[in-house]
Write a protein that holds these residues in place. Structure first.
Motif, PDB file in Angstrom:
ATOM      1  N   CYS A  50     -59.108  62.478 -21.857  1.00 47.96           N
ATOM      2  CA  CYS A  50     -60.444  62.679 -22.432  1.00 47.96           C
ATOM      3  C   CYS A  50     -60.738  61.755 -23.608  1.00 47.96           C
ATOM      4  N   THR A  51     -59.711  61.189 -24.209  1.00 42.44           N
ATOM      5  CA  THR A  51     -59.920  60.265 -25.329  1.00 42.44           C
ATOM      6  C   THR A  51     -59.490  58.841 -24.981  1.00 42.44           C
ATOM      7  N   PHE A  52     -59.230  58.571 -23.722  1.00 43.19           N
ATOM      8  CA  PHE A  52     -58.696  57.279 -23.277  1.00 43.19           C
ATOM      9  C   PHE A  52     -59.714  56.141 -23.406  1.00 43.19           C
ATOM     10  N   PHE A  53     -60.937  56.379 -22.972  1.00 42.28           N
ATOM     11  CA  PHE A  53     -61.931  55.308 -22.961  1.00 42.28           C
ATOM     12  C   PHE A  53     -62.616  55.176 -24.313  1.00 42.28           C
ATOM     13  N   ALA A  54     -62.811  53.939 -24.746  1.00 32.12           N
ATOM     14  CA  ALA A  54     -63.596  53.678 -25.954  1.00 32.12           C
ATOM     15  C   ALA A  54     -65.070  53.891 -25.614  1.00 32.12           C
ATOM     16  N   PRO A  55     -65.865  54.358 -26.571  1.00 35.26           N
ATOM     17  CA  PRO A  55     -67.299  54.562 -26.303  1.00 35.26           C
ATOM     18  C   PRO A  55     -67.981  53.311 -25.738  1.00 35.26           C
ATOM     19  N   GLU A  56     -67.599  52.129 -26.226  1.00 41.10           N
ATOM     20  CA  GLU A  56     -68.202  50.879 -25.725  1.00 41.10           C
ATOM     21  C   GLU A  56     -67.891  50.652 -24.250  1.00 41.10           C
ATOM     22  N   GLU A  57     -66.681  51.040 -23.822  1.00 36.87           N
ATOM     23  CA  GLU A  57     -66.319  50.900 -22.409  1.00 36.87           C
ATOM     24  C   GLU A  57     -67.223  51.774 -21.547  1.00 36.87           C
ATOM     25  N   LEU A  58     -67.417  52.992 -21.995  1.00 34.63           N
ATOM     26  CA  LEU A  58     -68.230  53.932 -21.225  1.00 34.63           C
ATOM     27  C   LEU A  58     -69.683  53.467 -21.139  1.00 34.63           C
ATOM     28  N   THR A  59     -70.250  53.050 -22.259  1.00 34.94           N
ATOM     29  CA  THR A  59     -71.657  52.609 -22.231  1.00 34.94           C
ATOM     30  C   THR A  59     -71.818  51.337 -21.413  1.00 34.94           C
ATOM     31  N   SER A  60     -70.817  50.445 -21.433  1.00 34.57           N
ATOM     32  CA  SER A  60     -70.905  49.227 -20.629  1.00 34.57           C
ATOM     33  C   SER A  60     -70.873  49.534 -19.128  1.00 34.57           C
ATOM     34  N   LEU A  61     -70.339  50.683 -18.783  1.00 32.25           N
ATOM     35  CA  LEU A  61     -70.301  51.122 -17.378  1.00 32.25           C
ATOM     36  C   LEU A  61     -71.519  51.965 -17.010  1.00 32.25           C
ATOM     37  N   GLY A  62     -72.429  52.136 -17.971  1.00 35.61           N
ATOM     38  CA  GLY A  62     -73.621  52.945 -17.720  1.00 35.61           C
ATOM     39  C   GLY A  62     -73.350  54.434 -17.755  1.00 35.61           C
ATOM     40  N   LEU A  63     -72.355  54.841 -18.547  1.00 38.86           N
ATOM     41  CA  LEU A  63     -71.946  56.244 -18.609  1.00 38.86           C
ATOM     42  C   LEU A  63     -72.185  56.808 -20.000  1.00 38.86           C
ATOM     43  N   SER A  64     -72.347  58.107 -20.062  1.00 38.27           N
ATOM     44  CA  SER A  64     -72.453  58.813 -21.332  1.00 38.27           C
ATOM     45  C   SER A  64     -71.109  58.752 -22.038  1.00 38.27           C
ATOM     46  N   THR A  65     -71.129  58.739 -23.358  1.00 35.60           N
ATOM     47  CA  THR A  65     -69.886  58.781 -24.114  1.00 35.60           C
ATOM     48  C   THR A  65     -69.393  60.216 -24.284  1.00 35.60           C
ATOM     49  N   GLN A  66     -70.200  61.179 -23.893  1.00 39.19           N
ATOM     50  CA  GLN A  66     -69.850  62.598 -23.982  1.00 39.19           C
ATOM     51  C   GLN A  66     -69.066  63.009 -22.739  1.00 39.19           C
ATOM     52  N   SER A  67     -67.826  63.438 -22.932  1.00 39.58           N
ATOM     53  CA  SER A  67     -67.016  63.848 -21.782  1.00 39.58           C
ATOM     54  C   SER A  67     -67.251  65.309 -21.448  1.00 39.58           C
ATOM     55  N   GLU A  68     -66.959  65.632 -20.199  1.00 36.64           N
ATOM     56  CA  GLU A  68     -66.988  67.004 -19.703  1.00 36.64           C
ATOM     57  C   GLU A  68     -65.660  67.268 -19.023  1.00 36.64           C
ATOM     58  N   ASP A  69     -65.278  68.527 -18.910  1.00 40.96           N
ATOM     59  CA  ASP A  69     -64.050  68.883 -18.212  1.00 40.96           C
ATOM     60  C   ASP A  69     -64.145  68.384 -16.775  1.00 40.96           C
ATOM     61  N   GLY A  70     -63.141  67.611 -16.358  1.00 42.66           N
ATOM     62  CA  GLY A  70     -63.154  67.065 -15.007  1.00 42.66           C
ATOM     63  C   GLY A  70     -62.046  67.593 -14.132  1.00 42.66           C
ATOM     64  N   GLY A  71     -61.136  68.374 -14.710  1.00 38.58           N
ATOM     65  CA  GLY A  71     -60.022  68.902 -13.936  1.00 38.58           C
ATOM     66  C   GLY A  71     -60.452  70.041 -13.039  1.00 38.58           C
ATOM     67  N   VAL A  72     -60.133  69.922 -11.771  1.00 37.64           N
ATOM     68  CA  VAL A  72     -60.467  70.962 -10.804  1.00 37.64           C
ATOM     69  C   VAL A  72     -59.285  71.905 -10.610  1.00 37.64           C
ATOM     70  N   VAL A  73     -58.070  71.349 -10.697  1.00 35.76           N
ATOM     71  CA  VAL A  73     -56.866  72.159 -10.555  1.00 35.76           C
ATOM     72  C   VAL A  73     -56.031  72.022 -11.823  1.00 35.76           C
ATOM     73  N   GLU A  74     -55.260  73.050 -12.141  1.00 42.55           N
ATOM     74  CA  GLU A  74     -54.512  73.112 -13.394  1.00 42.55           C
ATOM     75  C   GLU A  74     -53.547  71.950 -13.574  1.00 42.55           C
TER      76      GLU A  74
END
Length: 176
Positions: A50-74
């Motif tokens: 959840c803290t791996f990507f730098a905000p600049e990386e995310l915005t350059s990919l057209g993504l929000s810098t706000q993460s959400e839980d992405g794990g489906v299984v424990e």
């Protein structure tokens, strides 16, 4: 604590140590004199997707810098980031590797390849071909990092191309 209590605790601790040392023999039952080394913790367990990507990386990919839980299984915790065209997910799994995922998953395609100089694979889950989703797996820290790209519309992105691009640009920073 009184003297009797201390004596009982010391005696119990000594007996426990004696019992442990008696069990540390080799296959023939002889003591080797060398205790087994403690198991090493896998570096992937302390990795935070959840803290791996730098905000600049995310915005350059057209993504929000706000993460959400992405794990489906424990056993695969992680986060996802959403943009107008796609969702990027990064998960980790300390119990699997690229090699074990090949046989344990259900895949329409599973192509092993080098990702940023590491053992990796580009995969599409069973039934997902042509549906706008793709997974890239990369061995990392004794486990695996799982990158996923899902297009919000079936044809909105080249999911495998995007997932592979992101993984190639960032996998060198994953735990060894």
């Amino acid at each position: 604590m009184n003297t009797v209590s201390r004596t009982l605790i010391a005696t119990a601790a000594g007996m426990a140590l004696l019992g442990v040392s008696a069990c540390s023999g080799n296959e023939s039952g002889e003591s080797t004199g060398n205790p087994a080394p403690p198991p090493q913790a896998k570096a992937i367990t302390s990795f935070d997707p959840c803290t791996f990507f730098a905000p600049e990386e995310l915005t350059s990919l057209g993504l929000s810098t706000q993460s959400e839980d992405g794990g489906v299984v424990e056993q695969e915790p992680g986060c996802q980031w959403q943009g107008e065209e796609k969702i990027l997910t990064l998960l980790k799994n300390a119990d699997q590797t690229v090699e074990s995922y090949e046989t344990s998953g259900n895949w329409d395609s599973y192509t092993k390849k080098s990702i940023a100089g590491r053992s990796g694979a580009v995969a599409v889950e069973t039934g997902a071909t042509g549906q706008g989703g793709c997974t890239v797996l990369v061995n990392a820290g004794g486990g695996v990092a799982v990158y996923g790209v899902d297009g919000l519309m079936r044809d909105s992105v080249d999911a495998c191309g995007e997932a592979e691009k992101v993984a190639n640009q960032t996998a060198s920073r994953l735990p060894e």
